[in-house]
Design a protein around this motif. Structure first.
Motif, short mmCIF file in Angstrom:
data_model
loop_
_atom_site.label_atom_id
_atom_site.label_comp_id
_atom_site.label_asym_id
_atom_site.label_seq_id
_atom_site.Cartn_x
_atom_site.Cartn_y
_atom_site.Cartn_z
N GLY A 1 0.78 -1.22 0.00
CA GLY A 1 0.00 0.00 0.00
C GLY A 1 0.81 1.27 0.00
N ARG A 2 2.11 1.15 -0.19
CA ARG A 2 2.95 2.35 -0.16
C ARG A 2 2.55 3.37 -1.21
NH1 ARG A 2 7.68 -1.46 1.01
NH2 ARG A 2 7.68 -1.44 3.27
N TRP A 3 2.00 2.90 -2.31
CA TRP A 3 1.57 3.81 -3.38
C TRP A 3 0.52 4.79 -2.90
CZ3 TRP A 3 -3.53 3.98 -4.70
CH2 TRP A 3 -4.32 2.92 -4.27
N THR A 4 -0.24 4.42 -1.87
CA THR A 4 -1.33 5.28 -1.41
C THR A 4 -0.81 6.60 -0.86
OG1 THR A 4 -1.40 4.25 0.79
CG2 THR A 4 -2.84 3.32 -0.92
N GLY A 5 0.45 6.64 -0.45
CA GLY A 5 1.04 7.88 0.03
C GLY A 5 1.16 8.94 -1.05
N ASP A 6 1.08 8.52 -2.32
CA ASP A 6 1.15 9.45 -3.45
C ASP A 6 -0.21 10.03 -3.83
OD1 ASP A 6 3.83 8.80 -3.54
OD2 ASP A 6 3.65 7.48 -5.27
N PHE A 7 -1.26 9.60 -3.17
CA PHE A 7 -2.63 9.99 -3.52
C PHE A 7 -3.33 10.55 -2.29
CE2 PHE A 7 -1.34 6.87 -6.60
CZ PHE A 7 -1.85 7.34 -7.79
N MET B 1 -6.68 -2.14 -13.77
CA MET B 1 -5.43 -2.84 -13.56
C MET B 1 -4.29 -2.25 -14.40
SD MET B 1 -5.81 -4.97 -11.14
CE MET B 1 -6.86 -3.68 -10.45
N VAL B 2 -4.60 -1.71 -15.57
CA VAL B 2 -3.58 -1.03 -16.35
C VAL B 2 -3.04 0.16 -15.55
CG1 VAL B 2 -3.14 0.37 -18.42
CG2 VAL B 2 -4.42 -1.78 -18.61
N GLY B 3 -3.95 0.93 -14.97
CA GLY B 3 -3.53 2.05 -14.14
C GLY B 3 -2.72 1.61 -12.93
N ALA B 4 -3.15 0.52 -12.30
CA ALA B 4 -2.42 -0.01 -11.15
C ALA B 4 -1.03 -0.47 -11.55
CB ALA B 4 -3.21 -1.16 -10.52
N MET B 5 -0.93 -1.12 -12.70
CA MET B 5 0.38 -1.58 -13.16
C MET B 5 1.30 -0.40 -13.43
SD MET B 5 -0.81 -4.84 -15.53
CE MET B 5 0.11 -4.24 -16.87
N ILE B 6 0.79 0.62 -14.07
CA ILE B 6 1.60 1.81 -14.36
C ILE B 6 2.10 2.42 -13.05
CG2 ILE B 6 1.48 4.19 -15.21
CD1 ILE B 6 -0.43 3.09 -17.42
N HIS C 1 2.54 0.96 -10.10
CA HIS C 1 3.54 0.11 -9.46
C HIS C 1 4.87 0.09 -10.23
CE1 HIS C 1 1.17 -1.28 -6.14
NE2 HIS C 1 0.20 -1.70 -6.93
N VAL C 2 4.82 0.09 -11.54
CA VAL C 2 6.07 0.10 -12.33
C VAL C 2 6.82 1.41 -12.09
CG1 VAL C 2 7.01 0.19 -14.68
CG2 VAL C 2 5.35 -1.58 -14.06
N ARG C 3 6.10 2.52 -12.09
CA ARG C 3 6.75 3.82 -11.84
C ARG C 3 7.43 3.86 -10.48
NH1 ARG C 3 2.38 8.26 -14.11
NH2 ARG C 3 2.90 7.96 -16.30
N ARG C 4 6.88 3.14 -9.52
CA ARG C 4 7.44 3.11 -8.18
C ARG C 4 8.46 1.99 -8.00
NH1 ARG C 4 5.37 5.71 -4.16
NH2 ARG C 4 5.69 3.98 -2.71
N GLY C 5 8.70 1.21 -9.04
CA GLY C 5 9.64 0.10 -8.94
C GLY C 5 9.10 -1.10 -8.18
N GLU C 6 7.81 -1.19 -8.04
CA GLU C 6 7.16 -2.28 -7.30
C GLU C 6 6.71 -3.36 -8.29
OE1 GLU C 6 5.44 0.71 -3.82
OE2 GLU C 6 4.11 0.05 -5.42
N PHE C 7 7.67 -4.02 -8.90
CA PHE C 7 7.39 -4.94 -9.99
C PHE C 7 6.57 -6.17 -9.59
CE2 PHE C 7 11.20 -2.54 -11.20
CZ PHE C 7 10.68 -1.88 -12.31
N PRO C 8 6.78 -6.74 -8.41
CA PRO C 8 5.92 -7.90 -8.05
C PRO C 8 4.43 -7.53 -8.01
CG PRO C 8 7.85 -7.83 -6.64
CD PRO C 8 7.85 -6.55 -7.42
#
Length: 135
Positions: A45-51, A94-99, A101-108
């Motif tokens: 959930g680290r991505w949530t800090g960007d929103f 899911m396309v948005g979610a993948m983008i 996570h990839v931008r954040r380096g969270e590949f798994p």
């Protein structure tokens, strides 16, 4: 023989739809009801800090609605075309979610989103085509 194939396709579509609905419901519930600070502190959930907190909760509500849209139209027989439409919408999410996570380096996590996207594409393909509810 065709009936057996149709039954297997329908079973596979229902299993996939059920799994995807559970994922959507669980993810949506977590995003909707867990405080953003707690989400941002968790590995997935680290991505949530960007929103904003509102944006995260809105995504959560959309995921809960997706869970309903994957199951309820087919179960009730009311507008079952909404099942594959919801699956297409989930794939776009899911396309948005993948983008993200990839931008954040969270590949798994991006790979996990890809798995959900493929499952949604299977449901959309199956319910628009060979396993549609219109027959």
């Amino acid at each position: 023989m065709i009936i057996i194939g149709e039954n297997l396709m329908n079973l596979a579509l229902w299993i996939g739809t059920g799994l995807l609905a559970l994922v959507a419901l669980a993810g949506g519930g977590i995003k909707t009801f867990t405080p953003q600070e707690k989400l941002a502190a968790s590995p997935g959930g680290r991505w949530t800090g960007d929103f904003s907190a509102g944006a995260v909760k809105a995504l959560g509500v959309l995921e809960i609605l997706a869970a309903a849209g994957l199951i309820l139209p087919a179960v009730t027989g009311i507008a079952p075309v909404l099942v594959p439409v919801t699956a297409v919408c989930w794939a776009l999410l899911m396309v948005g979610a993948m983008i993200t996570h990839v931008r954040r380096g969270e590949f798994p996590f991006a790979v996990l989103n890809l798995v959900y996207l493929v499952l949604a594409a299977f449901i959309a393909w199956g319910r628009f085509g060979p396993g549609s509810f219109g027959g």
